[in-house]
Design a protein around this motif. Structure first.
Motif, PDB file in Angstrom:
ATOM      1  N   ARG A 104       4.279  -0.807  11.643  1.00  0.00           N
ATOM      2  CA  ARG A 104       4.804  -2.116  10.823  1.00  0.00           C
ATOM      3  C   ARG A 104       6.107  -2.640  11.270  1.00  0.00           C
ATOM      4  O   ARG A 104       7.034  -1.562  11.655  1.00  0.00           O
ATOM      5  CB  ARG A 104       4.856  -1.751   9.292  1.00  0.00           C
TER       6      ARG A 104
ATOM      7  N   GLN B 138       8.369   0.261  -0.668  1.00  0.00           N
ATOM      8  CA  GLN B 138       6.928   0.574  -0.949  1.00  0.00           C
ATOM      9  C   GLN B 138       6.212   0.454   0.290  1.00  0.00           C
ATOM     10  O   GLN B 138       5.257   1.550   0.500  1.00  0.00           O
ATOM     11  CB  GLN B 138       6.382  -0.869  -1.542  1.00  0.00           C
ATOM     12  N   LEU B 139       6.650  -0.072   1.559  1.00  0.00           N
ATOM     13  CA  LEU B 139       5.833   0.099   2.740  1.00  0.00           C
ATOM     14  C   LEU B 139       6.234   1.461   3.211  1.00  0.00           C
ATOM     15  O   LEU B 139       5.371   1.982   3.971  1.00  0.00           O
ATOM     16  CB  LEU B 139       6.428  -1.182   3.768  1.00  0.00           C
ATOM     17  N   GLU B 140       7.421   2.016   3.083  1.00  0.00           N
ATOM     18  CA  GLU B 140       7.777   3.266   3.581  1.00  0.00           C
ATOM     19  C   GLU B 140       6.899   4.291   2.868  1.00  0.00           C
ATOM     20  O   GLU B 140       6.464   5.354   3.217  1.00  0.00           O
ATOM     21  CB  GLU B 140       9.223   3.679   3.553  1.00  0.00           C
TER      22      GLU B 140
ATOM     23  N   LYS C 154       2.333   4.286   3.572  1.00  0.00           N
ATOM     24  CA  LYS C 154       2.002   4.015   5.088  1.00  0.00           C
ATOM     25  C   LYS C 154       0.620   3.874   5.205  1.00  0.00           C
ATOM     26  O   LYS C 154       0.342   3.260   6.218  1.00  0.00           O
ATOM     27  CB  LYS C 154       2.694   5.001   5.869  1.00  0.00           C
TER      28      LYS C 154
ATOM     29  N   ILE D 147       0.344  -4.346  -1.090  1.00  0.00           N
ATOM     30  CA  ILE D 147       1.677  -3.835  -1.205  1.00  0.00           C
ATOM     31  C   ILE D 147       2.509  -5.023  -1.341  1.00  0.00           C
ATOM     32  O   ILE D 147       3.343  -5.208  -2.280  1.00  0.00           O
ATOM     33  CB  ILE D 147       2.082  -3.028  -0.059  1.00  0.00           C
TER      34      ILE D 147
ATOM     35  N   VAL E 208      -1.047  -3.654   3.687  1.00  0.00           N
ATOM     36  CA  VAL E 208       0.062  -4.440   3.607  1.00  0.00           C
ATOM     37  C   VAL E 208      -0.251  -5.567   2.708  1.00  0.00           C
ATOM     38  O   VAL E 208       0.647  -5.923   1.854  1.00  0.00           O
ATOM     39  CB  VAL E 208       0.477  -4.882   5.052  1.00  0.00           C
TER      40      VAL E 208
ATOM     41  N   ILE F 280       5.445  -8.229   9.190  1.00  0.00           N
ATOM     42  CA  ILE F 280       5.776  -8.557   7.836  1.00  0.00           C
ATOM     43  C   ILE F 280       7.084  -9.520   8.066  1.00  0.00           C
ATOM     44  O   ILE F 280       8.187  -9.502   8.321  1.00  0.00           O
ATOM     45  CB  ILE F 280       5.895  -7.526   6.864  1.00  0.00           C
TER      46      ILE F 280
END
Length: 142
Positions: free
Chosen positions: A3, A101-103, A106, A113, A110, A61
């Protein structure tokens, strides 16, 4: 799938946000910036196309400064791509929560999230005078 966050703005807002993110979160995800119109020979369409073409195997993103602005509109041309997510209305609290949140997630979608992070965003803008006066009025009632 890897990402990548891309911050796009008119002027240097994107670079400033990236700098603030690094101070607050440290080096986390890859964050690229598009600082439109800072240089006289800047070509927004070419810059965006180059980002899309060189990152085809990644989930992209993109967070832009303002809905309907030229930066956002240029990225909108790529909404049909399955690995492409575009959010307008860049703010530091939004970016901190989104990257965190993305970290943490995983393996999560997406799309899910981003949707979760955007819920309740209106609570991140405050008129401080009003907040303090309301709190003071509540204290005075007790």
């Amino acid at each position: 799938m890897e990402r990548m966050i891309i911050l796009g703005s008119h002027g240097s807002l994107a670079a400033g946000m990236a700098s603030s993110l690094e101070i607050i979160l440290g080096k986390t995800m890859v964050v690229k910036t598009v600082n439109a119109y800072v240089e006289d020979d800047f070509d927004l369409a070419k810059e965006v196309k180059d980002i899309i073409e060189t990152n085809q195997g990644k989930e992209l993103i993109i967070i832009t400064d303002i809905m309907g602005g030229s930066v956002n509109s240029e990225f909108m041309k790529y909404l049909k791509l399955s690995n492409f997510y575009l959010v307008a209305g860049m703010s530091l609290p939004l970016l901190i929560e989104l990257i965190t949140q993305l970290e943490l997630n995983k393996v999560g979608s997406v799309n899910e999230i981003i949707t979760k992070v955007l819920e309740g965003r209106e609570n991140f803008v405050s008129f401080c005078n009003q907040v303090v006066n309301t709190a003071k009025a509540l204290e005075d009632e007790f």
